[in-house]
Scaffold this motif. Structure first.
Motif, PDB file in Angstrom:
ATOM      1  N   TRP A  66       6.142   4.547  -2.496  1.00 39.20           N
ATOM      2  CA  TRP A  66       6.197   3.643  -3.637  1.00 39.20           C
ATOM      3  C   TRP A  66       6.197   2.194  -3.197  1.00 39.20           C
ATOM      4  O   TRP A  66       6.537   1.877  -2.056  1.00 39.20           O
ATOM      5  CB  TRP A  66       7.446   3.944  -4.484  1.00 39.20           C
ATOM      6  N   GLN A  67       5.813   1.340  -4.122  1.00 37.59           N
ATOM      7  CA  GLN A  67       5.816  -0.095  -3.841  1.00 37.59           C
ATOM      8  C   GLN A  67       6.232  -0.862  -5.081  1.00 37.59           C
ATOM      9  O   GLN A  67       6.126  -0.377  -6.213  1.00 37.59           O
ATOM     10  CB  GLN A  67       4.448  -0.561  -3.370  1.00 37.59           C
ATOM     11  N   GLU A 117       6.114  -1.919   4.593  1.00 37.16           N
ATOM     12  CA  GLU A 117       5.263  -3.106   4.453  1.00 37.16           C
ATOM     13  C   GLU A 117       5.963  -4.188   3.649  1.00 37.16           C
ATOM     14  O   GLU A 117       6.685  -3.900   2.696  1.00 37.16           O
ATOM     15  CB  GLU A 117       3.955  -2.742   3.738  1.00 37.16           C
ATOM     16  N   GLU A 151       1.680   4.749   4.808  1.00 38.17           N
ATOM     17  CA  GLU A 151       1.594   3.309   5.076  1.00 38.17           C
ATOM     18  C   GLU A 151       2.752   2.785   5.908  1.00 38.17           C
ATOM     19  O   GLU A 151       2.635   1.736   6.554  1.00 38.17           O
ATOM     20  CB  GLU A 151       1.525   2.531   3.758  1.00 38.17           C
ATOM     21  N   HIS A 159       4.628  -7.582   1.538  1.00 41.21           N
ATOM     22  CA  HIS A 159       3.415  -8.199   1.010  1.00 41.21           C
ATOM     23  C   HIS A 159       3.734  -9.641   0.644  1.00 41.21           C
ATOM     24  O   HIS A 159       4.535  -9.900  -0.259  1.00 41.21           O
ATOM     25  CB  HIS A 159       2.913  -7.429  -0.208  1.00 41.21           C
ATOM     26  N   SER A 199       5.777  -4.867  -6.738  1.00 34.54           N
ATOM     27  CA  SER A 199       4.926  -6.045  -6.600  1.00 34.54           C
ATOM     28  C   SER A 199       5.155  -7.005  -7.750  1.00 34.54           C
ATOM     29  O   SER A 199       5.348  -6.577  -8.894  1.00 34.54           O
ATOM     30  CB  SER A 199       3.447  -5.627  -6.566  1.00 34.54           C
ATOM     31  N   GLY A 221       5.791  -8.595  -2.555  1.00 31.06           N
ATOM     32  CA  GLY A 221       6.144  -7.203  -2.785  1.00 31.06           C
ATOM     33  C   GLY A 221       6.518  -6.494  -1.507  1.00 31.06           C
ATOM     34  O   GLY A 221       6.602  -7.096  -0.431  1.00 31.06           O
ATOM     35  N   ALA A 222       6.756  -5.206  -1.630  1.00 28.69           N
ATOM     36  CA  ALA A 222       7.128  -4.378  -0.479  1.00 28.69           C
ATOM     37  C   ALA A 222       6.749  -2.942  -0.782  1.00 28.69           C
ATOM     38  O   ALA A 222       6.575  -2.550  -1.941  1.00 28.69           O
ATOM     39  CB  ALA A 222       8.625  -4.482  -0.194  1.00 28.69           C
ATOM     40  N   ALA A 223       6.588  -2.147   0.292  1.00 28.20           N
ATOM     41  CA  ALA A 223       6.230  -0.743   0.141  1.00 28.20           C
ATOM     42  C   ALA A 223       6.957   0.096   1.173  1.00 28.20           C
ATOM     43  O   ALA A 223       7.248  -0.372   2.286  1.00 28.20           O
ATOM     44  CB  ALA A 223       4.722  -0.559   0.284  1.00 28.20           C
ATOM     45  N   VAL A 283       2.003   3.790  -3.798  1.00 24.86           N
ATOM     46  CA  VAL A 283       1.095   3.140  -2.861  1.00 24.86           C
ATOM     47  C   VAL A 283      -0.265   3.826  -2.969  1.00 24.86           C
ATOM     48  O   VAL A 283      -0.366   4.932  -3.517  1.00 24.86           O
ATOM     49  CB  VAL A 283       1.626   3.213  -1.419  1.00 24.86           C
ATOM     50  N   THR A 306      -0.381  -8.497   4.350  1.00 27.80           N
ATOM     51  CA  THR A 306       0.526  -7.405   4.691  1.00 27.80           C
ATOM     52  C   THR A 306       1.077  -7.563   6.094  1.00 27.80           C
ATOM     53  O   THR A 306       0.329  -7.790   7.046  1.00 27.80           O
ATOM     54  CB  THR A 306      -0.196  -6.043   4.589  1.00 27.80           C
ATOM     55  N   ASP A 365      -2.602  -4.401  -3.318  1.00 28.06           N
ATOM     56  CA  ASP A 365      -1.227  -4.288  -3.789  1.00 28.06           C
ATOM     57  C   ASP A 365      -1.007  -4.961  -5.140  1.00 28.06           C
ATOM     58  O   ASP A 365       0.132  -5.096  -5.582  1.00 28.06           O
ATOM     59  CB  ASP A 365      -0.273  -4.868  -2.742  1.00 28.06           C
TER      60      ASP A 365
END
Length: 251
Positions: A199-200, A218, A215, A220, A202, A208-210, A193, A225, A182
Motif C-alpha cells: 500500500w501507499q 519508498e 517495491e 516519494h 500520497s 508520499g510513501a509506500a 502500489v 522515489t 504514484d
C-alpha cells in the motif's frame, strides 16, 4: 534539532541531489534530439514479427523521456498480443487525446531512447489477463483532453500504474524513475502500489510513501522515489532508478 537538520541535509544531498546530478551528466554526455521531429521513433528490433511468435504476451516497456525530462523520468507503455494475433501498444501522451493505441511501433524508441523491458508475461496466464487489461485501459479516469499533467501527474506513468492496480494478478513493478506512477488522485489518497503487493499514501503525487513486498520501502518526494527494495536487494534513487546487486555485478 541540529542533528535532525544535519541528517536531513545529508539525506537530501546524497540521496536526491547527487543522483540527479549524475543522471544529468549522463544525459548531457549522450545528448538528445533537438526537437520532436528530429527524434527517432522507429522500432528498436526487440520484438519478433507477431505472427511468428504465437503465444499470448503482455509486456511493459520504459524509455527515457524527451530532452531535459529524461534526466528525471521515463515514459512507460503497455504492449499486449493475443495468441496468434497482432501487437497492440497502449500509452498516454501529453498532446491531443491522451490515451493512444498503436501510434508507434510496439518496441519503438521514445525520443530516440531505446526501450527497456520492465515486465514480461507469456502464455495462458497472459491470455487470461489481456481482457482485464483492456477493461482497465477503458476505465482510466484521466482520458479527456486537458487532463494530462507532466508533473506530478496524471501522465503516461499514471496511466500504466492505473492499469497495474486494476489488474493486481500481474504483480508488475514499474521503473523507479516513472514520475507520475504514484499519483493516485488529488489530495490525500491511500491505495495499492502498482504491483498490488502493498500500500501507499500520497498527497497529490507530491509527497508520499509506500510499503510493499515487491517495491519495498519508498519515499516519494516531489514525484521522485527514494527507497530500498529488499526483494531484489536494490536501492532506488531519483533520476538514476534502481541499482541492485545484479547491476553492480555486471560492471
Amino acid at each position: 534539532m541540529k542533528h535532525i537538520i544535519r541528517t536531513f541535509k545529508w539525506f537530501t544531498i546524497v540521496l536526491i541531489i547527487a543522483p540527479i546530478i549524475a543522471s544529468a551528466a549522463l544525459a548531457y554526455a549522450k545528448g538528445w534530439p533537438s526537437s520532436w521531429r528530429t527524434a527517432d521513433w522507429s522500432s528498436a528490433g526487440i520484438l519478433p514479427p507477431a505472427l511468428s511468435d504465437r503465444p499470448a504476451m503482455i509486456r511493459i516497456y520504459a524509455a527515457r523521456s524527451g530532452r531535459w525530462k529524461g534526466v528525471f523520468a521515463v515514459h512507460h507503455w503497455i504492449v499486449v498480443k493475443p495468441e496468434g494475433g497482432a501487437y497492440n501498444r497502449f500509452e498516454v501522451v501529453g498532446w491531443g487525446s491522451p490515451v493512444r493505441h498503436n501510434n508507434y511501433p510496439p518496441d519503438g524508441r521514445w525520443y530516440s531512447n531505446p526501450p527497456q523491458l520492465v515486465y514480461d508475461l507469456r502464455g495462458s496466464e497472459a491470455a487470461k489477463l489481456i481482457p482485464k487489461i483492456t477493461a482497465a485501459i477503458d476505465s482510466y479516469p484521466w482520458h479527456d483532453y486537458g487532463t494530462y499533467h507532466v508533473w506530478p501527474g496524471p501522465n503516461s506513468n499514471t496511466f500504466v500504474a492505473h492499469v497495474l492496480r486494476e489488474v493486481p494478478e500481474l504483480k508488475a513493478e514499474m521503473h523507479t524513475a516513472g514520475i507520475g506512477k504514484d499519483f493516485i488522485g488529488p489530495g490525500l489518497s491511500i491505495g495499492p502500489v502498482p504491483s498490488g503487493t502493498g500500500w501507499q499514501v500520497s498527497w497529490s503525487g507530491y509527497l508520499g510513501a509506500a510499503l510493499a513486498w515487491a517495491e519495498g520501502i519508498e519515499l516519494h518526494i516531489l514525484g521522485a522515489t527514494v527507497g530500498i527494495d529488499f526483494d531484489d536487494l536494490a536501492i532506488k534513487l531519483p533520476g538514476i532508478g534502481r541499482i541492485g546487486i545484479t547491476d553492480i555485478a555486471a560492471f
